[in-house]
Design a protein around this motif. Structure first.
Motif, mmCIF file in Angstrom:
data_model
loop_
_atom_site.group_PDB
_atom_site.id
_atom_site.type_symbol
_atom_site.label_atom_id
_atom_site.label_comp_id
_atom_site.label_asym_id
_atom_site.label_seq_id
_atom_site.Cartn_x
_atom_site.Cartn_y
_atom_site.Cartn_z
ATOM 1 N N GLN A 199 0.826 -1.200 0.000
ATOM 2 C CA GLN A 199 0.000 0.000 0.000
ATOM 3 C C GLN A 199 0.863 1.254 0.000
ATOM 4 N N ALA A 200 1.989 1.198 0.729
ATOM 5 C CA ALA A 200 2.876 2.354 0.789
ATOM 6 C C ALA A 200 3.431 2.691 -0.588
ATOM 7 N N ILE A 201 3.591 1.676 -1.438
ATOM 8 C CA ILE A 201 4.050 1.906 -2.806
ATOM 9 C C ILE A 201 2.868 2.231 -3.716
ATOM 10 N N GLY A 202 1.745 1.548 -3.509
ATOM 11 C CA GLY A 202 0.602 1.661 -4.404
ATOM 12 C C GLY A 202 -0.049 3.028 -4.428
ATOM 13 N N TYR A 203 -0.269 3.637 -3.267
ATOM 14 C CA TYR A 203 -0.954 4.930 -3.229
ATOM 15 C C TYR A 203 -0.120 6.048 -3.866
ATOM 16 N N PRO A 204 1.173 6.153 -3.565
ATOM 17 C CA PRO A 204 1.979 7.154 -4.282
ATOM 18 C C PRO A 204 2.003 6.916 -5.795
ATOM 19 N N THR A 205 2.011 5.642 -6.200
ATOM 20 C CA THR A 205 1.996 5.339 -7.623
ATOM 21 C C THR A 205 0.687 5.791 -8.252
ATOM 22 N N LEU A 206 -0.426 5.519 -7.572
ATOM 23 C CA LEU A 206 -1.734 5.971 -8.051
ATOM 24 C C LEU A 206 -1.758 7.493 -8.165
#
Length: 204
Positions: free
Chosen positions: A18-25
């Motif tokens: 999630q820590a990677i996914g939200y910034p990517t989004l």
């Protein structure tokens, strides 16, 4: 993209994912607002599918906040760049890019509706496929100050994020596997985006 990879494999992303996914989004939606070739609606719907299958209201809230904030900031930056181009004698590549994506017919319609209805047209423009750029260009040509554009664009981005998140939730609720919901959500968003072009070709 971590949360999308999790959807295709059926896994549930952990805290690190999630820590990677939200910034990517955030980054992809922001870039999609600046360069309207990234299917941002499909990205938000896919993220909502994964969040729905996590059965975590906080995850859905984070998707909403991330997507709406990224879209809002991207629009504001693009409008600011467009205003700089309008004030410059030689224009700018950003302004030319906006004009190239706003056919004369749609721009004329946007200008007329903007004159009649004001901010309401800006709010609705993000919900209409291919409606955002002509209305933004109409605002630039009407010499709207950045502050006025921001006031109208904020509810527009919130409504846009809610709409595509609901599409993702619908897709997630219809299927047991996250990847199936992602496929359904992407197919629906692509269909919605392509509908005006298909209808125009059928009429012509």
């Amino acid at each position: 993209m971590t949360w999308l990879a999790a959807a295709t494999t059926g896994a549930t992303p952990g805290a690190a994912g999630q820590a990677i996914g939200y910034p990517t989004l955030f980054l992809l939606v922001f870039l999609g607002a600046l360069v309207p070739v990234v299917p941002t609606g499909a990205l938000v719907s896919s993220a909502a599918v994964v969040a729905f299958h996590q059965a975590a209201p906080l995850a859905l809230l984070l998707v909403f906040v991330t997507a709406s904030l990224a879209a809002f900031l991207g629009d504001v930056v693009l409008y600011w760049l467009g205003r700089r181009g309008m004030k410059s004698k030689n224009g700018s590549r950003w302004l030319e890019a906006l004009r190239s994506r706003a056919p004369e017919e749609r721009l004329s319609q946007a200008q007329g509706k903007l004159t009649d209805h004001g901010v309401a047209v800006l709010v609705l423009s993000r919900l209409v496929p291919a409606g955002r750029i002509p209305v933004m260009l109409a605002c630039l040509m009407a010499e709207w100050p950045l502050r006025r554009f921001v006031r109208g664009n904020l509810p527009a981005c919130l409504a846009w994020a809610v709409t595509y998140q609901l599409i993702g939730i619908l897709g997630g609720s219809l299927f047991k596997e996250p990847w199936q919901g992602v496929v359904a959500a992407v197919a629906l968003t692509v269909t919605i985006s392509a509908a005006p072009t298909v209808w125009k070709r059928v009429r012509s």
